[in-house]
Motif scaffolding. Structure first.
Motif, PDB file in Angstrom:
ATOM      1  N   GLU A 257      25.798  31.491  24.586  1.00 12.42           N
ATOM      2  CA  GLU A 257      26.142  32.700  23.800  1.00 12.42           C
ATOM      3  C   GLU A 257      27.311  32.690  22.694  1.00 12.42           C
ATOM      4  N   CYS A 258      28.354  32.510  23.257  1.00 12.38           N
ATOM      5  CA  CYS A 258      29.517  32.470  22.657  1.00 12.38           C
ATOM      6  C   CYS A 258      30.831  31.767  23.338  1.00 12.38           C
ATOM      7  N   GLU A 259      31.359  30.876  22.599  1.00  7.65           N
ATOM      8  CA  GLU A 259      32.124  30.082  23.553  1.00  7.65           C
ATOM      9  C   GLU A 259      33.631  30.840  23.507  1.00  7.65           C
ATOM     10  N   LEU A 260      34.138  30.744  24.705  1.00  9.22           N
ATOM     11  CA  LEU A 260      35.369  31.494  24.969  1.00  9.22           C
ATOM     12  C   LEU A 260      36.482  30.283  25.029  1.00  9.22           C
ATOM     13  N   GLU A 261      37.387  30.482  24.045  1.00 10.94           N
ATOM     14  CA  GLU A 261      38.431  29.314  24.070  1.00 10.94           C
ATOM     15  C   GLU A 261      39.575  29.739  24.143  1.00 10.94           C
ATOM     16  N   LEU A 262      40.328  29.289  25.401  1.00  5.66           N
ATOM     17  CA  LEU A 262      41.888  29.762  25.455  1.00  5.66           C
ATOM     18  C   LEU A 262      42.791  28.773  24.812  1.00  5.66           C
ATOM     19  N   VAL A 263      43.392  29.722  23.718  1.00  5.53           N
ATOM     20  CA  VAL A 263      44.038  28.607  22.822  1.00  5.53           C
ATOM     21  C   VAL A 263      45.674  28.391  23.456  1.00  5.53           C
ATOM     22  N   HIS A 264      46.127  29.581  24.103  1.00  6.29           N
ATOM     23  CA  HIS A 264      47.382  29.356  24.453  1.00  6.29           C
ATOM     24  C   HIS A 264      47.589  30.526  25.405  1.00  6.29           C
TER      25      HIS A 264
ATOM     26  N   LYS B 180      47.681  47.708  29.917  1.00  9.04           N
ATOM     27  CA  LYS B 180      48.349  48.131  31.316  1.00  9.04           C
ATOM     28  C   LYS B 180      47.491  47.890  32.621  1.00  9.04           C
ATOM     29  N   ILE B 181      46.255  47.934  32.502  1.00  8.39           N
ATOM     30  CA  ILE B 181      45.448  47.726  33.600  1.00  8.39           C
ATOM     31  C   ILE B 181      44.413  46.427  33.382  1.00  8.39           C
ATOM     32  N   ILE B 182      44.462  45.689  34.104  1.00  9.47           N
ATOM     33  CA  ILE B 182      43.659  44.572  34.061  1.00  9.47           C
ATOM     34  C   ILE B 182      42.333  44.487  33.819  1.00  9.47           C
ATOM     35  N   TYR B 183      41.617  45.321  34.620  1.00  7.06           N
ATOM     36  CA  TYR B 183      40.191  45.666  34.336  1.00  7.06           C
ATOM     37  C   TYR B 183      39.664  46.047  33.072  1.00  7.06           C
ATOM     38  N   ARG B 184      40.722  46.792  32.488  1.00 11.05           N
ATOM     39  CA  ARG B 184      40.418  47.485  30.929  1.00 11.05           C
ATOM     40  C   ARG B 184      40.752  46.328  29.935  1.00 11.05           C
ATOM     41  N   LEU B 185      41.538  45.412  30.402  1.00 13.90           N
ATOM     42  CA  LEU B 185      41.569  44.330  29.455  1.00 13.90           C
ATOM     43  C   LEU B 185      40.428  43.498  29.581  1.00 13.90           C
ATOM     44  N   ILE B 186      39.934  43.037  30.768  1.00 15.73           N
ATOM     45  CA  ILE B 186      38.456  42.347  30.696  1.00 15.73           C
ATOM     46  C   ILE B 186      37.545  42.834  30.085  1.00 15.73           C
ATOM     47  N   GLU B 187      37.389  44.229  30.249  1.00 14.52           N
ATOM     48  CA  GLU B 187      36.279  45.143  29.521  1.00 14.52           C
ATOM     49  C   GLU B 187      36.251  45.034  28.013  1.00 14.52           C
ATOM     50  N   ASP B 188      37.671  44.839  27.492  1.00 15.48           N
ATOM     51  CA  ASP B 188      37.860  44.720  25.897  1.00 15.48           C
ATOM     52  C   ASP B 188      37.490  43.136  25.668  1.00 15.48           C
ATOM     53  N   LEU B 189      37.792  42.374  26.547  1.00 14.02           N
ATOM     54  CA  LEU B 189      37.238  40.871  26.436  1.00 14.02           C
ATOM     55  C   LEU B 189      35.846  40.762  26.203  1.00 14.02           C
ATOM     56  N   GLN B 190      35.028  41.708  27.070  1.00  9.44           N
ATOM     57  CA  GLN B 190      33.627  41.581  27.090  1.00  9.44           C
ATOM     58  C   GLN B 190      33.379  42.058  25.741  1.00  9.44           C
ATOM     59  N   GLU B 191      33.628  43.213  25.457  1.00  5.84           N
ATOM     60  CA  GLU B 191      33.372  43.904  24.173  1.00  5.84           C
ATOM     61  C   GLU B 191      33.539  42.863  22.955  1.00  5.84           C
ATOM     62  N   GLU B 192      34.651  42.217  22.914  1.00  5.49           N
ATOM     63  CA  GLU B 192      34.885  41.370  21.717  1.00  5.49           C
ATOM     64  C   GLU B 192      33.891  40.348  21.812  1.00  5.49           C
ATOM     65  N   LEU B 193      33.482  39.672  23.009  1.00  6.77           N
ATOM     66  CA  LEU B 193      32.649  38.431  23.066  1.00  6.77           C
ATOM     67  C   LEU B 193      31.337  39.043  22.683  1.00  6.77           C
ATOM     68  N   SER B 194      30.979  40.381  23.124  1.00  2.24           N
ATOM     69  CA  SER B 194      29.762  40.807  22.556  1.00  2.24           C
ATOM     70  C   SER B 194      29.490  41.113  20.932  1.00  2.24           C
ATOM     71  N   SER B 195      30.670  41.444  20.358  1.00  2.86           N
ATOM     72  CA  SER B 195      30.544  41.585  19.068  1.00  2.86           C
ATOM     73  C   SER B 195      30.404  40.334  18.084  1.00  2.86           C
ATOM     74  N   ARG B 196      30.808  39.273  18.921  1.00  2.00           N
ATOM     75  CA  ARG B 196      30.390  37.917  18.362  1.00  2.00           C
ATOM     76  C   ARG B 196      29.056  37.456  18.217  1.00  2.00           C
ATOM     77  N   LEU B 197      28.271  38.173  19.016  1.00  2.00           N
ATOM     78  CA  LEU B 197      26.717  37.795  19.258  1.00  2.00           C
ATOM     79  C   LEU B 197      25.960  38.421  17.956  1.00  2.00           C
TER      80      LEU B 197
END
Length: 727
Positions: free
Chosen positions: A543-550, A597-614
């Motif tokens: 669907e969308c590549e997740l690239e860990l740059v740094h 400041k909460i890890i699962y909020r960060l992951i949820e945000d990452l999921q939303e950002e991935l979804s926006s690229r689709l």
């Protein structure tokens, strides 16, 4: 006049014979050449009756001059051949050398190597100066230069001396002294682990944690009322921190498994049990929240039987203590159970000699630089000690306890903060003391060298695989063009290159829109490790590549912003800050910085950002439904058009919308209407309960009584990524 023409003709004939003799004898010595010339000369004189060069001084002078020039030219060519044979340079090469090393060995520019590789099947665009070449490619390049190849056995067989630091052998039992137990508190998220530890320490750690959950591993030395000292490790219970829990189990003597009496055994409870078993560490069961009305401790004990955790009540060896971390009930009984188990284990350590320990957590402090929290396992750590951990080393400048108080020495089982690291070691790295700074540098260099060698082996495998792929493709291309005329072959190659260029540009555009480059910054090494581990579970690259740059530890910096701008990526920060200057710079460059400041909020945000690229998906929203009651046909010009007589059962039919024909639950047609009539009138909307006649845009479709006509509209809806991180 005739005499002059004859002289010129004879001279030209002589010149032709002379050129033939010169071409035949240019690689022979001068004596052989003279012999051949003499014999050819006699043949020529036999054929000619007159010798004009003997009588005419002009021709004689020209001939002697010509002989002199040819002789000198041949001598020069022979000398150059001898020099080239003598000066043919030897190039010392070895398997796995890089392009840069090969260029240096040949005393050529790197571009020269690239040019030599252009005629091979290898993809030049994929090569860098540090790319490694296999044996075949090295031979080809050196051969093209005309140099002599010499394989260097020294380079291939040279073994570097192992300068790594290792733990000392087991100490003499007579030197061992009793030490405090290291106890790790483990369990599911929100089962009260940190609150329990707060009661024992009389602190308020849980109240200060973001979201009320522990997101770091903490090490604390607790003095009990009985005078005993216990080092507690508080591990996160959230699913994201599995690696932290495993690390806590590896350095501990006893695991206190906290299970909520009202919740029972959960996923991270089972994982914690497995970590304790893998580390072969005994368990003490703390059944928490027993003050609640819905608490059922017996249910917890029965559930644990399925995971081979058998309490003493059921004939096992696991102590179970009913506690309430909130009210403090029975906490001393838990402490006594832990101390009793520690006495049975007879925990001892050697407080003398070089220090050995483990990094529990590492982070960067603005005023102190790289800092680690460590557990000392052997020896006594003092200021000025030289330590190595992973690929970093330190000269201890400062030590402090969990409260920030400066201490001067740390004995076995003591948690300690260490300042003085040159680089930030990773959580879980083994700490070893060495005798001097040069020795520490040698250890770190050796470890980096080993890592580089492993990477080189992997690179060589990849290069070999790529080489085989290119070789096969090259062979197929040769077979394809083998029977073609050169003009046809050239035209086809030109067409293919043109198509490749256009496809590459299209692929680049698609890739840019379907790739999310990410930069991760965290407050401590363990948090960054947890986030990176979650990203490794990403399984939606189609669907969308997740690239860990740094990724790294510390606040967001200008370098992070520049890197994100280059890769068009997003910066995610966990428990870190981004100053006003950094945020303004990021806004100016169009870089997103997302802090959490909460890890699962960060992951949820990452999921939303991935979804926006689709790309958006089209959803069908029904407007009305009608059933076909009768079928007939009407004549329009010379055509017969099938018409369905319908009654609207639900909603309304709008002529401008899209329609689909459903038969026995299957969609057999989708499209638009050519006509929609009520009685004889053309109308645009038919409402519920009204009858109508309609015809479709596709005339070949035949209606049947009982078919359904559905009117619908398509709406673009944002797509959601299918990636599920597991929590």
């Amino acid at each position: 006049m005739n005499q002059k023409l004859l002289k010129l003709e004879n001279l030209l004939r002589f010149h032709t014979v002379f050129r033939q003799l010169h071409s035949l004898g240019q690689r022979r010595i001068l004596a052989q050449w003279n012999h051949v010339f003499s014999s050819a000369y006699l043949v020529w004189t036999a054929q000619l009756c007159i010798r004009p060069w003997q009588t005419d001084p002009l021709i004689g002078a020209a001939l002697s001059q010509y002989r002199l020039l040819v002789t000198k030219k041949e001598e020069r060519s022979q000398k150059s051949q001898l020099l080239s044979t003598k000066s043919k340079k030897e190039v010392e090469v070895w398997i796995g050398m890089t392009i840069e090393e090969l260029a240096r060995a040949m005393e050529k520019d790197i571009d020269y190597v690239y040019e030599a590789l252009m005629n091979t099947a290898i993809d030049i665009d994929s090569l860098e100066a540090h790319s490694r070449l296999d044996e075949g490619r090295i031979k080809e390049v050196v051969k093209m230069t005309g140099m002599k190849l010499k394989w260097s056995k020294l380079k291939q067989d040279k073994i570097r001396e192992n300068k790594d630091a290792v733990r000392r052998p087991q100490a003499d039992p007579a030197l061992l002294t009793p030490r405090s137990p290291v106890v790790t508190i483990m369990g599911h998220v929100d089962h009260g682990k940190t609150t329990l530890l707060d009661k024992l320490r009389k602190t308020q750690v849980a109240a200060m944690e973001a979201g009320g959950i522990t997101q770091h591993i903490g090490a604390f030395l607790v003095s009990l009322p009985s005078g005993e000292k216990v080092t507690f490790l508080d591990t996160p219970g959230h699913a994201a921190f599995s690696a932290m829990r495993a690390r806590g189990a590896q350095v501990t003597d006893i695991v206190v498994l906290v299970v909520a009496a009202d919740d029972g055994v959960m996923k991270q409870t089972v994982e914690s049990i497995q970590h304790a078993k893998d580390a072969q560490v005994p368990i003490v069961l703390a059944i928490n929240k027993c003050d609640k009305a819905e608490a059922d401790p017996e249910k917890v004990k029965k559930e644990l039987l399925a995971y081979d955790v058998v309490c003493e009540d059921y004939g096992g060896d696991v102590q179970a203590v009913h506690v309430s971390a909130l009210t403090g009930d029975n906490l001393m009984a838990l402490a006594e159970a832990t101390i009793a188990l520690a006495e049975i284990l007879e925990l001892k350590a050697d407080p003398t000699g070089p220090v050995e320990g483990t990094v529990i957590e590492s982070f960067t402090d603005k005023g102190r630089g790289p800092v680690t929290t460590a557990i000392i396992q052997r020896g006594t750590l003092r200021k000025g000690s030289i330590l190595v951990a992973g690929k970093s080393w330190a000269k201890v400048r400062l030590m402090f306890d969990e409260n920030g108080k400066i201490i001067h020495e740390a004995c076995p089982s003591t948690p300690v903060g260490i300042v003085g690291w040159r680089d930030l070691p990773s959580a879980g790295d083994e700490i070893l003391e060495v005798e001097s700074e040069p020795r520490a540098r040698a250890v770190v260099d050796w470890r980096k060298y080993e890592l580089e060698q492993e990477k080189n082996k992997e690179d060589l495998k990849v290069i070999e695989e790529k080489r085989k792929e290119h070789q096969e493709a090259h062979q197929k291309a040769r077979e394809k063009y083998s029977n073609m005329h050169w003009k046809e072959r050239s035209f086809l190659k030109y067409q293919e290159k043109k198509e490749q260029k256009s496809s590459k540009s299209k692929e680049k555009e698609e890739r840019d829109s379907h790739v999310l480059p990410v930069i991760i910054k965290g407050d401590v090494d363990g948090s960054v490790e947890a986030i990176v581990n979650i990203m490794h579970t990403y399984d939606a690259s189609h669907e969308c590549e997740l690239e860990l740059v740094h990724f790294g530890v510390g606040d967001v910096s200008e370098n992070d912003v520049n890197l994100a701008e280059t890769f068009r990526g997003v910066i995610y920060g966990f428990n870190v800050n981004a100053g006003n200057v950094i945020q303004k710079s990021a806004a100016k460059k169009g870089v997103k910085i997302k802090l959490h400041k909460i890890i699962y909020r960060l992951i949820e945000d990452l999921q939303e950002e991935l979804s926006s690229r689709l790309p958006c998906i089209l959803e069908e929203h029904p407007i009305g439904e009608a059933s076909i009651l009768a079928t007939f046909s009407v004549t329009e010009g010379k055509k017969k058009v099938p018409v369905a007589g319908c009654r609207v059962q639900k909603g309304q039919l709008e002529k401008q919308k899209k329609f689909k024909l459903i038969r026995n639950g299957d969609v057999i047609w989708k499209g638009s209407l050519t006509s929609l009539k009520h009685h004889k009138d053309d109308i645009s909307v038919i409402k519920t309960g009204m009858d109508c006649g309609l015809s479709l845009s596709e005339e070949k479709i035949e209606f049947q009584v009982g078919d359904e006509i559905v009117c619908y509209e398509e709406k673009e809806v944002p797509a959601k990524t299918s990636w599920d991180p597991g929590f």
